[in-house]
Design a protein around this motif. Sequence first.
Motif, PDB file in Angstrom:
ATOM      1  N   ASP A   1       0.802  -1.219   0.000  1.00 36.43           N
ATOM      2  CA  ASP A   1       0.000   0.000   0.000  1.00 36.43           C
ATOM      3  C   ASP A   1       0.836   1.270   0.000  1.00 36.43           C
ATOM      4  O   ASP A   1       0.285   2.375  -0.010  1.00 36.43           O
ATOM      5  CB  ASP A   1      -0.934   0.004   1.210  1.00 36.43           C
ATOM      6  CG  ASP A   1      -1.974  -1.104   1.123  1.00 36.43           C
ATOM      7  OD1 ASP A   1      -2.305  -1.510  -0.004  1.00 36.43           O
ATOM      8  OD2 ASP A   1      -2.439  -1.567   2.173  1.00 36.43           O
ATOM      9  N   ARG A   2       2.145   1.142  -0.003  1.00 34.30           N
ATOM     10  CA  ARG A   2       3.032   2.315  -0.030  1.00 34.30           C
ATOM     11  C   ARG A   2       3.943   2.190  -1.244  1.00 34.30           C
ATOM     12  O   ARG A   2       5.150   2.095  -1.148  1.00 34.30           O
ATOM     13  CB  ARG A   2       3.826   2.395   1.274  1.00 34.30           C
ATOM     14  CG  ARG A   2       2.930   2.555   2.502  1.00 34.30           C
ATOM     15  CD  ARG A   2       3.698   2.641   3.803  1.00 34.30           C
ATOM     16  NE  ARG A   2       4.378   1.382   4.116  1.00 34.30           N
ATOM     17  CZ  ARG A   2       5.668   1.164   3.934  1.00 34.30           C
ATOM     18  NH1 ARG A   2       6.431   2.106   3.434  1.00 34.30           N
ATOM     19  NH2 ARG A   2       6.194   0.005   4.239  1.00 34.30           N
ATOM     20  N   SER A   3       3.297   2.186  -2.407  1.00 36.08           N
ATOM     21  CA  SER A   3       3.971   1.811  -3.642  1.00 36.08           C
ATOM     22  C   SER A   3       3.402   2.541  -4.844  1.00 36.08           C
ATOM     23  O   SER A   3       2.284   3.067  -4.780  1.00 36.08           O
ATOM     24  CB  SER A   3       3.793   0.293  -3.895  1.00 36.08           C
ATOM     25  OG  SER A   3       4.338  -0.487  -2.875  1.00 36.08           O
ATOM     26  N   PRO A   4       4.147   2.518  -5.947  1.00 33.03           N
ATOM     27  CA  PRO A   4       3.531   2.926  -7.217  1.00 33.03           C
ATOM     28  C   PRO A   4       2.510   1.863  -7.617  1.00 33.03           C
ATOM     29  O   PRO A   4       2.836   0.684  -7.711  1.00 33.03           O
ATOM     30  CB  PRO A   4       4.712   2.974  -8.183  1.00 33.03           C
ATOM     31  CG  PRO A   4       5.728   2.053  -7.593  1.00 33.03           C
ATOM     32  CD  PRO A   4       5.550   2.116  -6.108  1.00 33.03           C
ATOM     33  N   HIS A   5       1.268   2.277  -7.821  1.00 28.62           N
ATOM     34  CA  HIS A   5       0.216   1.326  -8.148  1.00 28.62           C
ATOM     35  C   HIS A   5       0.017   1.161  -9.651  1.00 28.62           C
ATOM     36  O   HIS A   5      -0.576   0.175 -10.086  1.00 28.62           O
ATOM     37  CB  HIS A   5      -1.114   1.774  -7.523  1.00 28.62           C
ATOM     38  CG  HIS A   5      -1.229   1.469  -6.058  1.00 28.62           C
ATOM     39  ND1 HIS A   5      -0.257   1.801  -5.150  1.00 28.62           N
ATOM     40  CD2 HIS A   5      -2.209   0.858  -5.342  1.00 28.62           C
ATOM     41  CE1 HIS A   5      -0.630   1.410  -3.937  1.00 28.62           C
ATOM     42  NE2 HIS A   5      -1.807   0.840  -4.031  1.00 28.62           N
ATOM     43  N   ARG A   6       0.510   2.124 -10.426  1.00 26.73           N
ATOM     44  CA  ARG A   6       0.295   2.043 -11.870  1.00 26.73           C
ATOM     45  C   ARG A   6       1.435   2.725 -12.606  1.00 26.73           C
ATOM     46  O   ARG A   6       1.980   3.722 -12.148  1.00 26.73           O
ATOM     47  CB  ARG A   6      -1.028   2.713 -12.255  1.00 26.73           C
ATOM     48  CG  ARG A   6      -1.465   2.429 -13.682  1.00 26.73           C
ATOM     49  CD  ARG A   6      -2.775   3.133 -14.015  1.00 26.73           C
ATOM     50  NE  ARG A   6      -2.544   4.425 -14.651  1.00 26.73           N
ATOM     51  CZ  ARG A   6      -3.434   5.041 -15.428  1.00 26.73           C
ATOM     52  NH1 ARG A   6      -4.623   4.496 -15.646  1.00 26.73           N
ATOM     53  NH2 ARG A   6      -3.166   6.202 -15.970  1.00 26.73           N
TER      54      ARG A   6
ATOM     55  N   TRP B   1       1.110   6.890  -7.106  1.00 25.96           N
ATOM     56  CA  TRP B   1       2.109   6.432  -6.136  1.00 25.96           C
ATOM     57  C   TRP B   1       1.576   6.772  -4.753  1.00 25.96           C
ATOM     58  O   TRP B   1       1.479   7.934  -4.367  1.00 25.96           O
ATOM     59  CB  TRP B   1       3.445   7.119  -6.379  1.00 25.96           C
ATOM     60  CG  TRP B   1       4.597   6.482  -5.646  1.00 25.96           C
ATOM     61  CD1 TRP B   1       4.663   6.160  -4.330  1.00 25.96           C
ATOM     62  CD2 TRP B   1       5.852   6.087  -6.217  1.00 25.96           C
ATOM     63  NE1 TRP B   1       5.873   5.588  -4.024  1.00 25.96           N
ATOM     64  CE2 TRP B   1       6.626   5.536  -5.161  1.00 25.96           C
ATOM     65  CE3 TRP B   1       6.399   6.154  -7.492  1.00 25.96           C
ATOM     66  CZ2 TRP B   1       7.928   5.061  -5.363  1.00 25.96           C
ATOM     67  CZ3 TRP B   1       7.692   5.672  -7.683  1.00 25.96           C
ATOM     68  CH2 TRP B   1       8.443   5.129  -6.631  1.00 25.96           C
ATOM     69  N   ARG B   2       1.237   5.740  -3.991  1.00 28.28           N
ATOM     70  CA  ARG B   2       0.609   5.952  -2.693  1.00 28.28           C
ATOM     71  C   ARG B   2       1.663   6.094  -1.597  1.00 28.28           C
ATOM     72  O   ARG B   2       2.618   5.340  -1.530  1.00 28.28           O
ATOM     73  CB  ARG B   2      -0.315   4.776  -2.369  1.00 28.28           C
ATOM     74  CG  ARG B   2      -1.157   4.989  -1.127  1.00 28.28           C
ATOM     75  CD  ARG B   2      -2.104   3.838  -0.902  1.00 28.28           C
ATOM     76  NE  ARG B   2      -2.968   4.093   0.242  1.00 28.28           N
ATOM     77  CZ  ARG B   2      -3.807   3.193   0.757  1.00 28.28           C
ATOM     78  NH1 ARG B   2      -3.922   2.000   0.212  1.00 28.28           N
ATOM     79  NH2 ARG B   2      -4.546   3.501   1.801  1.00 28.28           N
ATOM     80  N   GLN B   3       1.449   7.058  -0.727  1.00 33.61           N
ATOM     81  CA  GLN B   3       2.327   7.362   0.409  1.00 33.61           C
ATOM     82  C   GLN B   3       3.806   7.453  -0.001  1.00 33.61           C
ATOM     83  O   GLN B   3       4.672   6.795   0.574  1.00 33.61           O
ATOM     84  CB  GLN B   3       2.155   6.307   1.507  1.00 33.61           C
ATOM     85  CG  GLN B   3       0.818   6.383   2.238  1.00 33.61           C
ATOM     86  CD  GLN B   3       0.781   5.504   3.477  1.00 33.61           C
ATOM     87  OE1 GLN B   3       0.410   4.331   3.388  1.00 33.61           O
ATOM     88  NE2 GLN B   3       1.159   6.064   4.609  1.00 33.61           N
ATOM     89  N   PRO B   4       4.125   8.279  -0.973  1.00 33.27           N
ATOM     90  CA  PRO B   4       5.521   8.381  -1.425  1.00 33.27           C
ATOM     91  C   PRO B   4       6.463   8.860  -0.327  1.00 33.27           C
ATOM     92  O   PRO B   4       7.649   8.509  -0.334  1.00 33.27           O
ATOM     93  CB  PRO B   4       5.444   9.386  -2.578  1.00 33.27           C
ATOM     94  CG  PRO B   4       4.222  10.203  -2.296  1.00 33.27           C
ATOM     95  CD  PRO B   4       3.256   9.236  -1.688  1.00 33.27           C
ATOM     96  N   GLU B   5       5.934   9.638   0.622  1.00 29.07           N
ATOM     97  CA  GLU B   5       6.786  10.161   1.693  1.00 29.07           C
ATOM     98  C   GLU B   5       7.304   9.077   2.627  1.00 29.07           C
ATOM     99  O   GLU B   5       8.256   9.287   3.389  1.00 29.07           O
ATOM    100  CB  GLU B   5       6.010  11.213   2.503  1.00 29.07           C
ATOM    101  CG  GLU B   5       4.933  10.669   3.416  1.00 29.07           C
ATOM    102  CD  GLU B   5       3.665  10.200   2.687  1.00 29.07           C
ATOM    103  OE1 GLU B   5       2.811   9.556   3.329  1.00 29.07           O
ATOM    104  OE2 GLU B   5       3.534  10.487   1.474  1.00 29.07           O
ATOM    105  N   SER B   6       6.689   7.882   2.567  1.00 24.95           N
ATOM    106  CA  SER B   6       7.084   6.809   3.486  1.00 24.95           C
ATOM    107  C   SER B   6       8.227   5.950   2.957  1.00 24.95           C
ATOM    108  O   SER B   6       8.775   5.133   3.695  1.00 24.95           O
ATOM    109  CB  SER B   6       5.873   5.910   3.768  1.00 24.95           C
ATOM    110  OG  SER B   6       5.540   5.130   2.618  1.00 24.95           O
ATOM    111  N   ASN B   7       8.602   6.122   1.698  1.00 30.19           N
ATOM    112  CA  ASN B   7       9.639   5.273   1.111  1.00 30.19           C
ATOM    113  C   ASN B   7      11.031   5.705   1.554  1.00 30.19           C
ATOM    114  O   ASN B   7      11.312   6.901   1.694  1.00 30.19           O
ATOM    115  CB  ASN B   7       9.549   5.293  -0.418  1.00 30.19           C
ATOM    116  CG  ASN B   7       8.207   4.821  -0.938  1.00 30.19           C
ATOM    117  OD1 ASN B   7       7.650   5.388  -1.866  1.00 30.19           O
ATOM    118  ND2 ASN B   7       7.652   3.772  -0.319  1.00 30.19           N
TER     119      ASN B   7
END
Length: 475
Positions: free
Chosen positions: A343-348, A404-410
């Motif tokens: 869930d903390r990833s590029p989805h598409r 890209w979901r939650q990019p700040e968490s990567n």
Amino acid sequence: MNPGLALVAVLAAALLTADADAGAKPTPPQGAPGYQAPTRPTDGAHMALTIEKLEKGFDPERPLLIWAIGSSFTNGLGDGSTLVELLKPRFPNMPKVVYKRFAGNSTPYHLTRGWARHLVIPEQPDAVILYNFGKVDDLEQLIVDLRQGTTADILVGTIHWCLPHEKQWPDPDLPCSHQDIPKLRAVCEKHGVELVENRREMTEYMLASKLGIKDLLADAVHENAYASLMTNMNIARHFHRPAKFSYDPRSRERRIEAASPDAKLTGNWEKGDGSVTAKDKGAAIEVAFTGTRIDLIGWRSPDGGSAEVWLDGKPAAEAPVFSCGYIKPDPKNAPLPPNPPRDRSPHRLTLGANIVPQSWTLTMTNDTGDYELVGDVTGYDGTGNNRKPFTSKSGQITIEPEFWRQPESNKAGDKWTFDVTRTTVGKVDFKGEKGKFRLTLAWGLANGPHTLKLVAEGNGSVGLAAFEVFEPPMK
């Protein structure tokens, strides 16, 4: 369709047959009577292909594939076994059913467009269930994606009652924090989608049984076991032959018999039992079709040979038609509960130009969003930032930050892998144990006219029964 999609089994897909054990049913809350969901004359109006397949099966045999994507609301429907059990009495001779689901934490329609592109469409399902939440405009885009890429029937469900909806109780049609139901209803009607009026139907039961919102919840927003059963019953009632279907199944899927005038034969072919067989090198069969996909129905035999596949006048092995598989996060990516790396990833992502089939790795190079992209054939293909649009140096890969979901968490070292594959078959092997088989020769084509030709290589028998053509309802 894509070999890389085998990973779906590891990522919460549930494979079920019609013999699956659904387990004990939950009981109604507060001593209420059992919920009933009898079919109605209009149920299933937009499900023509699915109903036909459940009634008649497939030749040769294959499972009927149902995909469900969304959030924990989708997950709350269960692994599909309840739905399968509910279908059995209605379709006693139905084929095996495969139910696959992919759900994230609070994943709205918008982000599931990536899973539709990278997981669902490559598998070309027969039906898709969308029991989820989000903006109606995003739902419409998701429906369009599926309508352009598949011939699947689509079911969209209105959401059950949650505690944040107490101000709307008991009017099931009022917009709430999860769905704007009047607008959702209009979009489903516009696109010929099977609308499951789950919220309205649950409301009728709740009022008649003097139940409140909490009586059908496991927590503030998720259904308890009995509510989940009710939702499955409301979905299942739409797997039904209605008084009238909204479309002709042959407008989306049709069969071209190899021995029919629609198939052009050149060289030496023998006809018999509805099939054609050739052994001589250069013997060819050609069909014209309109659609995005074509399957071969053929016969294998111990003395079988092989045939080259040509598409639109060129070798199919060289056709510029590609698909990108699921963007798989490394399980060791930096943790941030409750959301897993999924869930903390590029989805598409989107494929561009100069495509070369290969495996790709995207790796974060620092904690502020920078990454690099490397292909196992192309090599280093550029750097980007997960908050900005990116196109690789070769032009093959485009990454859109809105998906890209939650990019700040990567964090530095986080990585993802994905495979890009060609969606055509260059050669068909007819050698094997005697029997009929099905093989997808091409999918993901432009939705328009095409020609397909098979040319025998003269190394054994080539037996053909038919071709099946798939034409999605939207261009």
